[in-house]
Design a protein around this motif. Structure first.
Motif, mmCIF file in Angstrom:
data_model
loop_
_atom_site.group_PDB
_atom_site.id
_atom_site.type_symbol
_atom_site.label_atom_id
_atom_site.label_comp_id
_atom_site.label_asym_id
_atom_site.label_seq_id
_atom_site.Cartn_x
_atom_site.Cartn_y
_atom_site.Cartn_z
ATOM 1 N N THR A 56 0.836 -1.199 0.000
ATOM 2 C CA THR A 56 0.000 0.000 0.000
ATOM 3 C C THR A 56 0.871 1.249 0.000
ATOM 4 O O THR A 56 2.089 1.169 0.151
ATOM 5 N N ARG A 57 0.209 2.375 -0.131
ATOM 6 C CA ARG A 57 0.894 3.671 -0.010
ATOM 7 C C ARG A 57 1.529 3.741 1.379
ATOM 8 O O ARG A 57 0.906 3.387 2.369
ATOM 9 N N GLY A 58 2.783 4.154 1.432
ATOM 10 C CA GLY A 58 3.487 4.265 2.707
ATOM 11 C C GLY A 58 4.407 3.095 3.010
ATOM 12 O O GLY A 58 5.222 3.174 3.922
ATOM 13 N N THR A 59 4.303 2.014 2.245
ATOM 14 C CA THR A 59 5.187 0.860 2.439
ATOM 15 C C THR A 59 6.617 1.268 2.106
ATOM 16 O O THR A 59 6.869 1.899 1.086
ATOM 17 N N THR A 60 7.550 0.913 2.986
ATOM 18 C CA THR A 60 8.952 1.260 2.755
ATOM 19 C C THR A 60 9.717 0.070 2.193
ATOM 20 O O THR A 60 9.301 -1.079 2.350
ATOM 21 N N GLY A 61 10.832 0.373 1.569
ATOM 22 C CA GLY A 61 11.678 -0.675 1.004
ATOM 23 C C GLY A 61 12.987 -0.093 0.512
ATOM 24 O O GLY A 61 13.310 1.063 0.777
ATOM 25 N N LEU A 62 13.722 -0.909 -0.207
ATOM 26 C CA LEU A 62 15.018 -0.505 -0.741
ATOM 27 C C LEU A 62 14.946 -0.306 -2.249
ATOM 28 O O LEU A 62 14.201 -1.009 -2.937
ATOM 29 N N ILE A 63 15.753 0.620 -2.736
ATOM 30 C CA ILE A 63 15.931 0.814 -4.169
ATOM 31 C C ILE A 63 17.293 0.223 -4.511
ATOM 32 O O ILE A 63 18.281 0.492 -3.829
ATOM 33 N N ALA A 64 17.327 -0.606 -5.553
ATOM 34 C CA ALA A 64 18.589 -1.240 -5.940
ATOM 35 C C ALA A 64 18.715 -1.286 -7.458
ATOM 36 O O ALA A 64 17.725 -1.432 -8.171
ATOM 37 N N LYS A 65 19.940 -1.170 -7.915
ATOM 38 C CA LYS A 65 20.242 -1.260 -9.343
ATOM 39 C C LYS A 65 20.605 -2.703 -9.665
ATOM 40 O O LYS A 65 21.358 -3.342 -8.934
ATOM 41 N N VAL A 66 20.053 -3.225 -10.765
ATOM 42 C CA VAL A 66 20.353 -4.586 -11.205
ATOM 43 C C VAL A 66 21.670 -4.563 -11.972
ATOM 44 O O VAL A 66 21.795 -3.897 -12.996
ATOM 45 N N ILE A 67 22.656 -5.286 -11.446
ATOM 46 C CA ILE A 67 23.967 -5.380 -12.085
ATOM 47 C C ILE A 67 24.001 -6.559 -13.059
ATOM 48 O O ILE A 67 24.500 -6.443 -14.172
ATOM 49 N N LYS A 68 23.447 -7.700 -12.631
ATOM 50 C CA LYS A 68 23.382 -8.901 -13.483
ATOM 51 C C LYS A 68 22.010 -9.540 -13.369
ATOM 52 O O LYS A 68 21.391 -9.518 -12.305
ATOM 53 N N HIS A 69 21.559 -10.130 -14.468
ATOM 54 C CA HIS A 69 20.281 -10.861 -14.529
ATOM 55 C C HIS A 69 20.564 -12.204 -15.179
ATOM 56 O O HIS A 69 21.063 -12.262 -16.293
ATOM 57 N N GLN A 70 20.271 -13.294 -14.455
ATOM 58 C CA GLN A 70 20.572 -14.622 -14.987
ATOM 59 C C GLN A 70 19.376 -15.541 -14.759
ATOM 60 O O GLN A 70 18.921 -15.714 -13.631
ATOM 61 N N LEU A 71 18.874 -16.136 -15.834
ATOM 62 C CA LEU A 71 17.786 -17.102 -15.782
ATOM 63 C C LEU A 71 18.376 -18.502 -15.858
ATOM 64 O O LEU A 71 19.204 -18.775 -16.732
ATOM 65 N N SER A 72 17.993 -19.372 -14.936
ATOM 66 C CA SER A 72 18.526 -20.737 -14.984
ATOM 67 C C SER A 72 17.437 -21.759 -14.676
ATOM 68 O O SER A 72 16.453 -21.459 -14.008
#
Length: 129
Positions: A56-72
């Motif tokens: 909901t509005r007001g929920t806190t969290g982290l912002i992060a940049k994706v360096i690598k993306h791997q599907l396995s």
């Protein structure tokens, strides 16, 4: 700013991301898997320990940049003289670099099976309560 949101991340993982700048997480839950499929290296994501149903509005969290993306894909074969059973699972590994803390101002999409998207605003550390 608009972000793709990964929800229900464990408190331990969130704590690790806060304390270290670069970490790799594995995404196996179906909702986060659908969301992470559309993420590429260089994108910025919002991560929270809150479940998708409580977002909901007001929920806190982290912002992060994706360096690598791997599907396995992992395949397991078990059996005995009577039968063989094959089990296949997919997961996504995301290597993340933490950028800061943010608070959701609007939930854009949280439908099951679709990408979870939110609008979140960066917070100063003294505002993070």
């Amino acid at each position: 700013m608009e972000y793709v949101a990964l929800t229900g991340i464990s408190d331990l993982v969130m704590s690790e991301l806060k304390n270290h700048q670069l970490r790799t997480i594995e995404i196996r839950t179906p909702q986060n898997f659908f969301t992470a499929l559309n993420v590429d290296a260089g994108d910025t994501v919002f991560l929270t320990h809150t479940s998708i149903h409580d977002l909901t509005r007001g929920t806190t969290g982290l912002i992060a940049k994706v360096i690598k993306h791997q599907l396995s894909t992992h395949r397991t074969i078990t059996g005995n003289d009577m039968f063989f059973e094959e089990h296949e699972t997919m997961m996504i590994r995301l290597q993340l670099q933490t950028k800061g803390i943010a608070r959701i101002s609007k939930v854009l999409s949280s439908d099951v099976g679709k990408e979870t998207r939110v609008v979140a605003e960066d917070m100063c550390f003294y505002e993070a309560r």
